[in-house]
Design an enzyme around this catalytic site. Structure first.
Site, short mmCIF file in Angstrom:
data_model
loop_
_atom_site.label_atom_id
_atom_site.label_comp_id
_atom_site.label_asym_id
_atom_site.label_seq_id
_atom_site.Cartn_x
_atom_site.Cartn_y
_atom_site.Cartn_z
N LYS A 83 -38.12 -10.82 -21.68
CA LYS A 83 -36.78 -10.96 -22.26
C LYS A 83 -35.79 -11.26 -21.15
O LYS A 83 -35.73 -10.55 -20.15
CB LYS A 83 -36.39 -9.61 -22.89
CG LYS A 83 -36.18 -9.68 -24.38
CD LYS A 83 -35.83 -8.28 -24.86
CE LYS A 83 -35.22 -8.30 -26.21
NZ LYS A 83 -34.76 -6.97 -26.61
C1 E4P Z 1 -33.95 -6.14 -29.75
O1 E4P Z 1 -34.52 -7.05 -29.20
C2 E4P Z 1 -32.53 -5.83 -29.47
O2 E4P Z 1 -32.35 -5.49 -28.15
C3 E4P Z 1 -32.08 -4.74 -30.41
O3 E4P Z 1 -32.43 -5.13 -31.74
C4 E4P Z 1 -30.60 -4.44 -30.30
O4 E4P Z 1 -30.25 -3.56 -31.33
P1 E4P Z 1 -28.84 -2.77 -31.33
O5 E4P Z 1 -27.75 -3.76 -31.43
O6 E4P Z 1 -28.94 -1.89 -32.54
O7 E4P Z 1 -28.80 -2.01 -30.05
#
Ligand code: E4P
Length: 218
Positions: A83
């Site tokens: 990522k």
């Molecule tokens: C996943 O890849 C993201 O980092 C995550 O869904 C973020 O979620 P949030 O906005 O609830 O922290």
């Protein structure tokens, strides 16, 4: 639509895997911090439980550092997806890592143009954050729709839309309607999708009527 579990909680993943609903897992630095676990150790553990892509996020912000961290994380298992944030440096890292056949999930996407850039840089996944847009009174789902239209206009773009920051059942339903390829969903939300009061009520009535027959199947 594929489901990824948005968690580093091994017990929660273990509970979901037998349903066949988990096509992958996403983590981010906040999720790792919440787990209290060693980053590489917990990613390795998840990769053993889940066959699909397991996202592990770089911590660096400069392209060469991101690439170095990405290469290091990619050594953990063949199903690790690196990522990287949707920044200029993140796009450079994406391009380089993707050219090395490493899956790349470009994260923190909040606009359709950002999603277009990520696809051009060879991202395996683009992660538009629905919930965080809704949090500031914008329309997260509109972004998913826009990206779907753009990617469908250009079949050469192979990036999958990974709806992220999913907060509830409506986000899942609407992301599926909008044509997201994947939704990454907190385990509690995945489990909640099965529940319907009429299912519970209907089952209760069937069980009562079945008991009246005095029969058994086995
Ligand atoms: C996943 O890849 C993201 O980092 C995550 O869904 C973020 O979620 P949030 O906005 O609830 O922290």
């Amino acid at each position: 639509m594929k489901f990824f579990a948005d968690t580093a909680d091994i017990a929660a993943i273990d509970e979901l895997v037998p349903t066949g609903l988990v096509d992958g897992v996403t983590t981010n630095p906040s999720i790792i911090a919440k787990s209290g676990r060693d980053f590489k150790e917990v990613i390795a553990e998840i990769c053993k439980i889940v066959d699909g892509p397991v996202s592990a996020e770089v911590a660096a912000t400069e392209a060469n550092q991101m690439i170095a961290e990405g290469r290091e994380l990619a050594k953990i298992a063949s199903n690790v997806a690196i990522k990287v944030p949707l920044t200029w440096d993140g796009l450079i890292a994406c391009k380089t890592l993707a050219a090395e056949d490493t899956m790349v999930n470009v994260t923190l996407c909040f606009s359709a143009n950002q999603a277009l850039l990520a696809a051009k840089a060879g991202a395996t996944f683009i992660s538009p954050f629905i919930g965080r847009l809704d949090d500031i009174a914008l329309d997260g789902m509109e972004l998913i729709h826009d990206i779907r239209v753009i990617y469908d206009n250009y079949p050469g773009l192979k990036t999958e839309i990974l709806a992220a920051s999913v907060r509830g059942a409506n986000h899942v339903r609407m992301a599926a309607i909008a044509g997201a390829d994947v939704a990454t969903i907190p385990p509690d939300v995945i489990k909640g999708l099965v529940r319907h009061p009429l299912t519970d009520k209907g089952l209760e009535a069937f069980l009562q009527d079945w008991a009246k027959t005095g029969q058994s199947i086995l």
